[in-house]
Motif scaffolding. Structure first.
Motif, PDB file in Angstrom:
ATOM      1  N   PHE A 179       4.340  -7.573  31.274  1.00  0.00           N
ATOM      2  CA  PHE A 179       5.105  -8.652  31.860  1.00  0.00           C
ATOM      3  C   PHE A 179       6.634  -8.128  32.316  1.00  0.00           C
ATOM      4  CE2 PHE A 179       1.662 -10.613  29.923  1.00  0.00           C
ATOM      5  CZ  PHE A 179       1.171 -11.424  30.850  1.00  0.00           C
ATOM      6  N   LYS A 180       7.005  -7.186  31.421  1.00  0.00           N
ATOM      7  CA  LYS A 180       8.520  -6.651  31.903  1.00  0.00           C
ATOM      8  C   LYS A 180       8.386  -6.048  33.175  1.00  0.00           C
ATOM      9  CE  LYS A 180      10.631  -6.064  27.428  1.00  0.00           C
ATOM     10  NZ  LYS A 180       9.648  -5.422  26.339  1.00  0.00           N
ATOM     11  N   ASP A 181       7.233  -5.187  33.269  1.00  0.00           N
ATOM     12  CA  ASP A 181       7.031  -4.264  34.614  1.00  0.00           C
ATOM     13  C   ASP A 181       6.614  -5.131  35.664  1.00  0.00           C
ATOM     14  OD1 ASP A 181       7.455  -2.133  32.633  1.00  0.00           O
ATOM     15  OD2 ASP A 181       5.248  -1.162  32.933  1.00  0.00           O
ATOM     16  N   HIS A 182       6.319  -6.513  35.478  1.00  0.00           N
ATOM     17  CA  HIS A 182       5.716  -7.251  36.638  1.00  0.00           C
ATOM     18  C   HIS A 182       6.751  -8.368  36.568  1.00  0.00           C
ATOM     19  CE1 HIS A 182       2.356  -4.312  36.251  1.00  0.00           C
ATOM     20  NE2 HIS A 182       2.019  -4.629  37.315  1.00  0.00           N
ATOM     21  N   ASP A 183       7.786  -8.228  37.036  1.00  0.00           N
ATOM     22  CA  ASP A 183       8.925  -9.305  36.679  1.00  0.00           C
ATOM     23  C   ASP A 183       8.536 -10.407  37.892  1.00  0.00           C
ATOM     24  OD1 ASP A 183       9.788  -7.884  39.016  1.00  0.00           O
ATOM     25  OD2 ASP A 183      11.689  -7.312  37.871  1.00  0.00           O
ATOM     26  N   GLU A 184       7.626 -10.172  38.976  1.00  0.00           N
ATOM     27  CA  GLU A 184       7.310 -11.312  39.687  1.00  0.00           C
ATOM     28  C   GLU A 184       6.500 -12.236  39.019  1.00  0.00           C
ATOM     29  OE1 GLU A 184       3.805  -8.665  39.925  1.00  0.00           O
ATOM     30  OE2 GLU A 184       5.749  -8.306  39.629  1.00  0.00           O
ATOM     31  N   LEU A 185       5.855 -11.931  37.870  1.00  0.00           N
ATOM     32  CA  LEU A 185       5.095 -13.144  36.948  1.00  0.00           C
ATOM     33  C   LEU A 185       6.166 -14.010  36.185  1.00  0.00           C
ATOM     34  CD1 LEU A 185       2.243 -10.606  35.798  1.00  0.00           C
ATOM     35  CD2 LEU A 185       2.224 -12.291  37.706  1.00  0.00           C
ATOM     36  N   THR A 186       6.995 -14.748  36.979  1.00  0.00           N
ATOM     37  CA  THR A 186       7.695 -15.574  36.411  1.00  0.00           C
ATOM     38  C   THR A 186       6.912 -16.762  35.873  1.00  0.00           C
ATOM     39  OG1 THR A 186       8.206 -16.394  38.147  1.00  0.00           O
ATOM     40  CG2 THR A 186       9.704 -14.949  37.763  1.00  0.00           C
ATOM     41  N   ASN A 187       5.825 -16.966  36.188  1.00  0.00           N
ATOM     42  CA  ASN A 187       4.949 -18.514  35.595  1.00  0.00           C
ATOM     43  C   ASN A 187       4.572 -18.211  34.199  1.00  0.00           C
ATOM     44  OD1 ASN A 187       3.480 -16.394  36.789  1.00  0.00           O
ATOM     45  ND2 ASN A 187       1.843 -17.814  37.246  1.00  0.00           N
ATOM     46  N   PHE A 188       4.797 -17.152  33.572  1.00  0.00           N
ATOM     47  CA  PHE A 188       4.264 -16.984  32.127  1.00  0.00           C
ATOM     48  C   PHE A 188       5.518 -17.103  30.978  1.00  0.00           C
ATOM     49  CE2 PHE A 188       1.229 -14.905  34.783  1.00  0.00           C
ATOM     50  CZ  PHE A 188       0.177 -15.072  34.107  1.00  0.00           C
ATOM     51  N   LYS A 189       5.128 -17.960  30.095  1.00  0.00           N
ATOM     52  CA  LYS A 189       6.300 -18.055  29.275  1.00  0.00           C
ATOM     53  C   LYS A 189       5.319 -17.794  27.885  1.00  0.00           C
ATOM     54  CE  LYS A 189       9.301 -19.918  31.818  1.00  0.00           C
ATOM     55  NZ  LYS A 189       8.763 -19.429  32.890  1.00  0.00           N
ATOM     56  N   PHE A 190       6.275 -16.994  26.757  1.00  0.00           N
ATOM     57  CA  PHE A 190       5.488 -16.602  25.458  1.00  0.00           C
ATOM     58  C   PHE A 190       5.992 -17.227  24.313  1.00  0.00           C
ATOM     59  CE2 PHE A 190       5.659 -13.529  28.956  1.00  0.00           C
ATOM     60  CZ  PHE A 190       4.406 -13.025  29.154  1.00  0.00           C
ATOM     61  N   SER A 191       5.193 -17.384  23.307  1.00  0.00           N
ATOM     62  CA  SER A 191       5.554 -17.777  22.006  1.00  0.00           C
ATOM     63  C   SER A 191       4.585 -17.082  20.972  1.00  0.00           C
ATOM     64  CB  SER A 191       5.307 -19.249  21.645  1.00  0.00           C
ATOM     65  OG  SER A 191       3.948 -19.574  21.995  1.00  0.00           O
ATOM     66  N   GLU A 192       4.935 -17.160  19.575  1.00  0.00           N
ATOM     67  CA  GLU A 192       4.337 -16.026  18.694  1.00  0.00           C
ATOM     68  C   GLU A 192       3.949 -16.962  17.481  1.00  0.00           C
ATOM     69  OE1 GLU A 192       5.803 -12.385  17.770  1.00  0.00           O
ATOM     70  OE2 GLU A 192       5.884 -11.666  19.769  1.00  0.00           O
ATOM     71  N   ILE A 193       2.907 -16.663  17.055  1.00  0.00           N
ATOM     72  CA  ILE A 193       2.599 -17.504  15.456  1.00  0.00           C
ATOM     73  C   ILE A 193       1.973 -16.249  14.667  1.00  0.00           C
ATOM     74  CG2 ILE A 193       1.085 -18.989  14.267  1.00  0.00           C
ATOM     75  CD1 ILE A 193       1.529 -21.119  16.567  1.00  0.00           C
ATOM     76  N   THR A 194       2.467 -16.232  13.406  1.00  0.00           N
ATOM     77  CA  THR A 194       1.856 -15.459  12.488  1.00  0.00           C
ATOM     78  C   THR A 194       1.413 -16.046  11.394  1.00  0.00           C
ATOM     79  OG1 THR A 194       3.594 -13.630  13.014  1.00  0.00           O
ATOM     80  CG2 THR A 194       2.473 -13.178  11.159  1.00  0.00           C
ATOM     81  N   ILE A 195       0.003 -15.638  11.073  1.00  0.00           N
ATOM     82  CA  ILE A 195      -0.689 -16.283   9.898  1.00  0.00           C
ATOM     83  C   ILE A 195      -1.326 -15.444   8.957  1.00  0.00           C
ATOM     84  CG2 ILE A 195      -2.793 -17.651   9.135  1.00  0.00           C
ATOM     85  CD1 ILE A 195      -1.794 -19.759  11.196  1.00  0.00           C
ATOM     86  N   LYS A 196      -0.881 -15.488   7.758  1.00  0.00           N
ATOM     87  CA  LYS A 196      -1.630 -14.326   6.926  1.00  0.00           C
ATOM     88  C   LYS A 196      -3.296 -14.757   6.611  1.00  0.00           C
ATOM     89  CE  LYS A 196       1.929 -11.996   5.096  1.00  0.00           C
ATOM     90  NZ  LYS A 196       2.153 -10.644   5.138  1.00  0.00           N
ATOM     91  N   ASP A 197      -4.033 -13.800   6.347  1.00  0.00           N
ATOM     92  CA  ASP A 197      -5.441 -14.274   6.209  1.00  0.00           C
ATOM     93  C   ASP A 197      -5.849 -15.275   5.233  1.00  0.00           C
ATOM     94  OD1 ASP A 197      -7.104 -12.606   7.554  1.00  0.00           O
ATOM     95  OD2 ASP A 197      -7.755 -11.413   6.240  1.00  0.00           O
ATOM     96  N   SER A 198      -4.992 -15.290   3.911  1.00  0.00           N
ATOM     97  CA  SER A 198      -5.201 -16.466   3.142  1.00  0.00           C
ATOM     98  C   SER A 198      -4.737 -17.620   3.804  1.00  0.00           C
ATOM     99  CB  SER A 198      -4.154 -16.175   1.936  1.00  0.00           C
ATOM    100  OG  SER A 198      -3.035 -15.953   2.279  1.00  0.00           O
ATOM    101  N   GLY A 199      -4.131 -17.714   4.952  1.00  0.00           N
ATOM    102  CA  GLY A 199      -3.469 -19.087   5.391  1.00  0.00           C
ATOM    103  C   GLY A 199      -4.138 -19.564   6.474  1.00  0.00           C
ATOM    104  N   ILE A 200      -5.473 -19.024   6.908  1.00  0.00           N
ATOM    105  CA  ILE A 200      -6.139 -19.322   8.214  1.00  0.00           C
ATOM    106  C   ILE A 200      -6.656 -20.595   8.097  1.00  0.00           C
ATOM    107  CG2 ILE A 200      -6.867 -16.921   8.864  1.00  0.00           C
ATOM    108  CD1 ILE A 200      -9.713 -17.679   7.545  1.00  0.00           C
ATOM    109  N   ASP A 201      -6.600 -21.362   7.221  1.00  0.00           N
ATOM    110  CA  ASP A 201      -6.826 -23.053   7.049  1.00  0.00           C
ATOM    111  C   ASP A 201      -5.668 -23.932   7.481  1.00  0.00           C
ATOM    112  OD1 ASP A 201      -5.437 -22.360   5.039  1.00  0.00           O
ATOM    113  OD2 ASP A 201      -6.808 -23.729   3.353  1.00  0.00           O
TER     114      ASP A 201
END
Length: 306
Positions: A179-201
């Motif tokens: 997405f950095k290399d294709h800066d014309e793709l301004t319509n994409f917004k990003f977020s992240e979530i991290t969950i440990k295996d023991s917390g998949i519920d």
């Protein structure tokens, strides 16, 4: 013609003298425990296939397994360092500990082949596996493909009880780089979530509120797919890795859109094959063997016929 005779005659002489001397080549195989883990079972299947094929040339495998925790890895390291062998096949799951182990192992002056993850270090070792950065870059392209409207992209990190491995981080890095290399793709917004295996519920609807696309940078895309299916959430593009049974189920249902296949069985086989060429045939084997980036969709998934 003479060159061919010379080369193949030379190889035959090496093999003949090894066989005449009944010479054994011991390869240490240092991998994560594979019970209940389809991906690593496939690696072992490839390793065993190579072991059977090359056993007539005196190749013997000795296995060292570690659990997915640093303490178990360190215990196994002690055993591997004590073990006398001719070559090592190694999966460096824990980055820093693996760097330390490899610098210690270097003193043995024994060929090392890494599979699954590659570690950049001052020591030149062989590697068989995907280019993790490029595979993440490819995932970015697949997320962006044929999309014109506003997209909320969630990078969903489901990790074991350990911190992320280097291969995992390289994929995420490659994904963002697309997405950095294709800066014309301004319509994409990003977020992240991290969950440990023991917390998949802990998955909840709020996490997916307004989300159009999900990138899972390891083999656990089915966990997200299962949650979305159970909650009847449709129209979310999901991209993940590996042809695990659960992933294929959701690929066939159309819940997962793309899987990037790493061909683990081929990795295991090629790793042993590299040591065979280098030590038994005394050939200069290619140092890096990248497994092709294979994109699997519902329409092109054909189970291997037994």
């Amino acid at each position: 013609m003479n060159a061919i005779i010379e080369e193949y005659g030379y190889k035959r002489n090496i093999l003949a003298s090894n066989l005449a001397l009944n010479k054994k080549f011991h390869f240490a195989v240092f991998l994560p425990q594979y019970e209940n883990l389809e991906y690593w079972k496939s690696q072992i299947a490839g390793i065993e296939k190579a072991a059977i094929e090359f056993s007539k040339f005196g190749i013997v495998l000795d296995y060292f397994f570690y659990d997915f925790n640093v303490a178990s890895f360190k215990e196994a390291v002690k055993k591997v360092l004590k073990f006398d062998c001719d070559g090592l096949l190694f999966a460096p799951i824990f980055y820093e500990e693996s760097v330390r182990f490899l610098s210690e192992y270097e003193k043995k002056n024994i060929p090392v082949v890494m599979i699954d993850s590659n570690i950049d270090s001052n020591i030149e070792h062989a590697y068989v596996g995907q280019d993790a950065f490029q595979s993440g870059y490819l995932a970015g392209r697949l997320i962006s493909f044929a999309v014109k409207n506003e997209r909320q992209v969630l990078i969903f990190k489901i990790t074991r009880e350990i911190e992320s491995t280097s291969v995992y981080l390289q994929r995420i890095d490659g994904f963002y780089s697309f997405f950095k290399d294709h800066d014309e793709l301004t319509n994409f917004k990003f977020s992240e979530i991290t969950i440990k295996d023991s917390g998949i519920d802990q998955l909840n609807l709020e996490m997916f509120s307004g989300i159009n696309s999900v990138f899972v940078p390891n083999s656990r895309a089915y966990i997200v797919a299962r949650f979305l299916e159970h909650n009847n959430i449709k129209g979310v593009r999901i991209i993940g890795y590996d042809l695990l049974k659960d992933n294929i189920e959701y690929l066939n249902k159309g819940v997962i859109d793309f899987l990037i296949n790493q061909r683990p069985e081929e990795q295991g086989y090629m790793g042993i094959n590299h040591l065979y060429k280098k030590l038994v045939l005394q050939e200069d084997a290619e140092r890096t063997h990248y497994i092709p980036l294979e994109i699997i969709l519902k329409e092109n998934y054909f189970p291997a016929r037994k």
